[in-house]
Each structure stands twice: as structure tokens, then as C-alpha cells.
Write a protein that holds these residues in place. Structure first.
Motif, PDB file in Angstrom:
ATOM      1  N   SER A   1     -50.908  12.363 100.742  1.00 19.41           N
ATOM      2  CA  SER A   1     -52.434  12.935 100.471  1.00 19.41           C
ATOM      3  C   SER A   1     -53.138  12.870 101.776  1.00 19.41           C
ATOM      4  O   SER A   1     -53.705  11.910 102.153  1.00 19.41           O
ATOM      5  CB  SER A   1     -52.815  12.452  99.232  1.00 19.41           C
ATOM      6  OG  SER A   1     -54.056  13.165  98.711  1.00 19.41           O
TER       7      SER A   1
ATOM      8  N   GLN B   1     -56.539  16.428  99.497  1.00 19.72           N
ATOM      9  CA  GLN B   1     -57.337  16.074  98.340  1.00 19.72           C
ATOM     10  C   GLN B   1     -58.722  16.307  98.706  1.00 19.72           C
ATOM     11  O   GLN B   1     -59.047  17.004  99.947  1.00 19.72           O
ATOM     12  CB  GLN B   1     -57.265  14.629  98.160  1.00 19.72           C
ATOM     13  CG  GLN B   1     -57.551  13.717  99.304  1.00 19.72           C
ATOM     14  CD  GLN B   1     -57.180  12.196  99.036  1.00 19.72           C
ATOM     15  OE1 GLN B   1     -56.140  11.911  99.331  1.00 19.72           O
ATOM     16  NE2 GLN B   1     -58.463  11.806  98.969  1.00 19.72           N
TER      17      GLN B   1
ATOM     18  N   LEU C   1     -45.798  11.167  97.461  1.00 19.92           N
ATOM     19  CA  LEU C   1     -46.917  11.872  97.795  1.00 19.92           C
ATOM     20  C   LEU C   1     -47.745  11.355  99.048  1.00 19.92           C
ATOM     21  O   LEU C   1     -48.354  10.546  99.186  1.00 19.92           O
ATOM     22  CB  LEU C   1     -48.157  12.330  96.775  1.00 19.92           C
ATOM     23  CG  LEU C   1     -47.534  13.330  95.643  1.00 19.92           C
ATOM     24  CD1 LEU C   1     -48.994  13.434  94.922  1.00 19.92           C
ATOM     25  CD2 LEU C   1     -46.889  14.359  95.819  1.00 19.92           C
TER      26      LEU C   1
ATOM     27  N   THR D   1     -53.891  17.866  95.844  1.00 13.42           N
ATOM     28  CA  THR D   1     -53.239  16.465  95.272  1.00 13.42           C
ATOM     29  C   THR D   1     -53.114  16.094  93.786  1.00 13.42           C
ATOM     30  O   THR D   1     -52.272  15.936  93.076  1.00 13.42           O
ATOM     31  CB  THR D   1     -53.788  15.421  96.160  1.00 13.42           C
ATOM     32  OG1 THR D   1     -53.630  15.481  97.573  1.00 13.42           O
ATOM     33  CG2 THR D   1     -53.293  14.096  95.738  1.00 13.42           C
TER      34      THR D   1
ATOM     35  N   ASN E   1     -52.079   7.493 102.042  1.00 16.04           N
ATOM     36  CA  ASN E   1     -52.953   8.596 102.553  1.00 16.04           C
ATOM     37  C   ASN E   1     -52.810   8.436 104.120  1.00 16.04           C
ATOM     38  O   ASN E   1     -53.592   7.590 104.711  1.00 16.04           O
ATOM     39  CB  ASN E   1     -54.497   8.230 102.202  1.00 16.04           C
ATOM     40  CG  ASN E   1     -54.540   8.218 100.657  1.00 16.04           C
ATOM     41  OD1 ASN E   1     -54.663   7.511  99.989  1.00 16.04           O
ATOM     42  ND2 ASN E   1     -54.747   9.513 100.278  1.00 16.04           N
TER      43      ASN E   1
ATOM     44  N   VAL F   1     -48.314   6.888  96.237  1.00 16.16           N
ATOM     45  CA  VAL F   1     -49.065   8.004  97.101  1.00 16.16           C
ATOM     46  C   VAL F   1     -49.759   7.379  98.138  1.00 16.16           C
ATOM     47  O   VAL F   1     -50.165   6.002  98.144  1.00 16.16           O
ATOM     48  CB  VAL F   1     -50.288   8.598  96.251  1.00 16.16           C
ATOM     49  CG1 VAL F   1     -50.989   9.598  97.188  1.00 16.16           C
ATOM     50  CG2 VAL F   1     -50.025   9.165  95.019  1.00 16.16           C
TER      51      VAL F   1
ATOM     52  N   THR G   1     -49.510  16.808 100.368  1.00 15.93           N
ATOM     53  CA  THR G   1     -50.726  17.620  99.430  1.00 15.93           C
ATOM     54  C   THR G   1     -51.899  17.130 100.144  1.00 15.93           C
ATOM     55  O   THR G   1     -52.306  16.460 101.279  1.00 15.93           O
ATOM     56  CB  THR G   1     -50.488  16.992  98.085  1.00 15.93           C
ATOM     57  OG1 THR G   1     -50.911  15.540  98.093  1.00 15.93           O
ATOM     58  CG2 THR G   1     -49.326  17.231  97.779  1.00 15.93           C
TER      59      THR G   1
ATOM     60  N   ILE H   1     -57.774   8.271  94.935  1.00 15.26           N
ATOM     61  CA  ILE H   1     -56.242   8.307  94.569  1.00 15.26           C
ATOM     62  C   ILE H   1     -55.900   7.144  93.836  1.00 15.26           C
ATOM     63  O   ILE H   1     -55.179   7.285  92.734  1.00 15.26           O
ATOM     64  CB  ILE H   1     -55.599   8.161  96.069  1.00 15.26           C
ATOM     65  CG1 ILE H   1     -55.811   9.494  96.790  1.00 15.26           C
ATOM     66  CG2 ILE H   1     -54.065   7.958  95.775  1.00 15.26           C
ATOM     67  CD1 ILE H   1     -55.540  10.662  96.181  1.00 15.26           C
TER      68      ILE H   1
END
Length: 337
Positions: free
Chosen positions: A205, A247, A203, A260, A279, A277, A245, A293
Motif C-alpha cells: 500500500s 491509500q 498488499l 487500499t 507500506n 500489508v 494499492t 493500515i
């Protein structure tokens, strides 16, 4: 010219790295001071003051400082008694200064949009050090009015109080810069190589913004999507392997989706056992990456049947991260240095 006219330093070029901000401590007073500055910014909360201020001063600033302070406490840099965002931003400034060591005319400094050291303080310090040209670098790869624009606003507001202003350049978003895309791709592959298991899904995020900001013309969502399209192309992955996603939603409005936390929960419920994940929108690890996260999203995943979860660190002050910052700065200083 009067005989006692002061000598004015000049001929230097300043570079000011600016990140979002950090409280001075995890205590309630420090948190309230930080949250008040952050949440009274009209770029961050665009609601009418008549509607927002009773909520902010009547509820939010009486309830959230304690809660957020406890969250900060879990990810505080105890060795230096400061947030990791402050640690990494200072380190980035020091590393950039070292990279420009052969250019004696370049002065590198750092500031925070909210909290200390402030943009007005550091811009004034650079001017007093003889910087008649300053490059302002909001440390956000993707542009948003609530991040990049408010840094620029504060800088120009500071200049409004100066009789003799330095020339000011602002760094544009670099969401599709080849150095940035390569650094993200490398950080993903290097991290995965260090795991004893292979993620089924990764992911990406990003911090969210309200849907209403997007509908008013904020380019943030488009730039986030382009970043991840380029990273997927670089890795040869599809959208099921590398998902995007959003957040950190706050308040009653709809924010950019998919969320997220809901995606992490659904993936686990759908039988996905291994995820990582990253960022990409955060230049430095901070509360939103280390607590929201690495800790909270991991807990959601495990509580819903997931088995292996890993957070891929931000670029921070790594060699790859600094290569991105240096490449952008060297490009934007052309004609000055």
C-alpha cells in the motif's frame, strides 16, 4: 580585510535527512498549526487558492484538527511525547552519524518539511557548523512533486536568503535501488516467517496522489509499480500474491487506484481469510501506517469476513533500513567524501 572580520567555519560536508513532518502535539492547536502549513503548500493542493482557501479555512481547519488529533493520540509515542515519525527520523540521523564516525568532516542532521525541526533552521545550522557542501535527502523512495519536490523547493527557498550559499546536492529517487528492493523483500519474508499463519495475499500500500497530478506528468505511479515489479521478481511471486494499492485519498478528486481500503474489503468479501500489508513508500512508520493500515484496514478486513490480518512494519531505523539509507548517502557523496 577588516580586523574584526568574523572567522567563517568551512570544510565540512552536511547530510540533511528530511521527512514529511509531524505535529508537536495531539492537541487541537498543534494539529491546526501543522495542517495549515501542510495544506497551504501549493505542491500538495494544486487547486486555485480562490477555490481552496475558503474550504480550508472555513471548514477543514475547523473540523479536521480534532479528528486527526484523536487519530494521532492512538499511535503517539507516549514515552517521548512525540510522533513515531519524529522518533524514527531522529534515530535514523543518529545511526547515520555513527556510520560516518570515521569521517570527521561529515555532519548529519534531520528536519521535517512541515513542523519542527524545520528545513530552514537545520540548513542554517549546518552552514554555521562549517558545511560548505550539503546533501539534501528527501526520505521518499519514489519521487512525487507533493513530497520530494516540495522538500527541494523549501531548501532552495532557504538558500535564496543567504549571501554565501553552500553547494547543494539533492538525492534522486531510489525506487529501484538494489539495496532498497532487497530490504523490502527481506522484511516481507522475515515478517511472514514470524507469523503462525501464511498470508494468501500481501498488499503493498503506497500513499496515493490525485489522478490529475499523474496525468500532468508526475512519475510517482510508474516508480511505485516498478518497485513492486522488482520485489515480486526477487520473491518469485505474481501480481495476485503481491498486489499494489494506494491509500490516504482526500477530497472529491479521483486518486490513484486500486484503493487500499476498497481492496481490503473486497478481498474479505471474496473469501480471502489471511492478508498482510506492507507500506514500501514510507521510510518510517507514521499515522498513515500505524493507524490507517495497522488499525483501520485491519478492522475493515475483519468486519467483512477476514480472519487474520498483519501489518508489516516500515524499515524504520532497523539494520536493513539503515543499510539502504547509508548506501544511498555514500553513493551520492562521491566526489565530496
Amino acid at each position: 580585510m577588516p580586523a574584526n572580520h568574523p572567522t567563517v567555519a568551512h570544510g565540512k560536508v552536511g547530510v540533511l535527512l528530511v521527512n514529511l513532518g509531524t505535529p508537536d502535539g495531539t492537541d487541537t492547536t498543534s494539529m491546526r498549526r501543522y495542517l495549515r502549513e501542510f495544506l497551504t503548500d501549493r505542491r500538495v493542493i494544486e487547486w486555485s487558492r480562490l477555490f481552496w482557501y475558503p474550504i480550508l479555512f472555513g471548514i477543514v481547519l475547523n473540523t479536521r484538527p480534532g479528528k486527526v488529533g484523536k487519530a494521532y493520540e492512538t499511535i503517539w509515542n507516549k514515552d517521548l511525547d512525540e510522533s513515531y515519525l519524529r522518533t524514527y527520523t531522529r534515530n535514523q540521523s543518529d545511526a547515520l552519524a555513527a556510520a560516518f564516525e570515521s569521517h570527521s568532516e561529515v555532519v548529519v542532521d534531520w528536519a521535517m518539511r512541515y513542523g519542527q525541526p524545520s528545513i530552514p533552521d537545520r540548513l542554517t545550522a549546518l552552514k554555521n557548523a562549517g558545511c560548505d557542501r550539503i546533501l539534501l535527502f528527501p526520505l521518499y523512495p519514489q519521487y512525487a512533486a507533493s513530497t520530494t519536490a516540495t522538500v527541494n523547493d523549501k531548501a532552495f527557498e532557504t538558500l535564496m536568503g543567504m549571501r554565501w550559499q553552500p553547494a547543494l546536492r539533492t538525492v534522486p529517487p531510489y525506487h529501484d535501488d538494489p539495496a532498497y528492493i532487497e530490504a523490502l523483500a527481506q522484511s516481507i519474508t522475515t515478517h511472514i516467517e514470524g507469523l503462525e499463519w501464511e498470508p494468501e495475499v500481501v498488499l503493498a500500500s503506497f500513499h496515493g496522489i490525485p489522478q490529475s497530478y499523474f496525468k500532468k506528468g508526475d512519475p510517482y505511479h510508474c516508480q511505485c509499480m516498478k518497485t513492486m515489479r522488482l520485489v515480486r521478481e526477487r520473491l518469485g511471486w505474481d501480481e495476485k500474491k503481491l498486489m499494489t494499492t494506494f491509500q490516504s485519498r482526500f477530497g472529491p478528486e479521483e486518486w490513484l487506484q486500486p484503493y487500499t481500503d476498497k481492496t481490503v474489503e473486497q478481498l474479505a468479501k471474496d473469501g480471502v481469510k489471511r492478508i498482510a500489508v506492507i507500506n514500501p513508500g514510507f521510510v518510517s512508520d507514521c499515522l498513515e501506517t500505524l493507524e490507517e493500515i495497522a488499525v483501520a484496514a485491519g478492522e475493515i478486513f475483519h468486519e467483512n469476513g477476514g480472519e487474520h490480518f498483519s501489518h508489516i512494519p516500515c524499515l524504520n531505523d532497523s539494520a536493513a533500513g539503515m543499510a539502504v539509507i547509508e548506501a544511498v548517502v555514500r553513493r551520492e557523496l562521491k566526489g565530496w567524501v
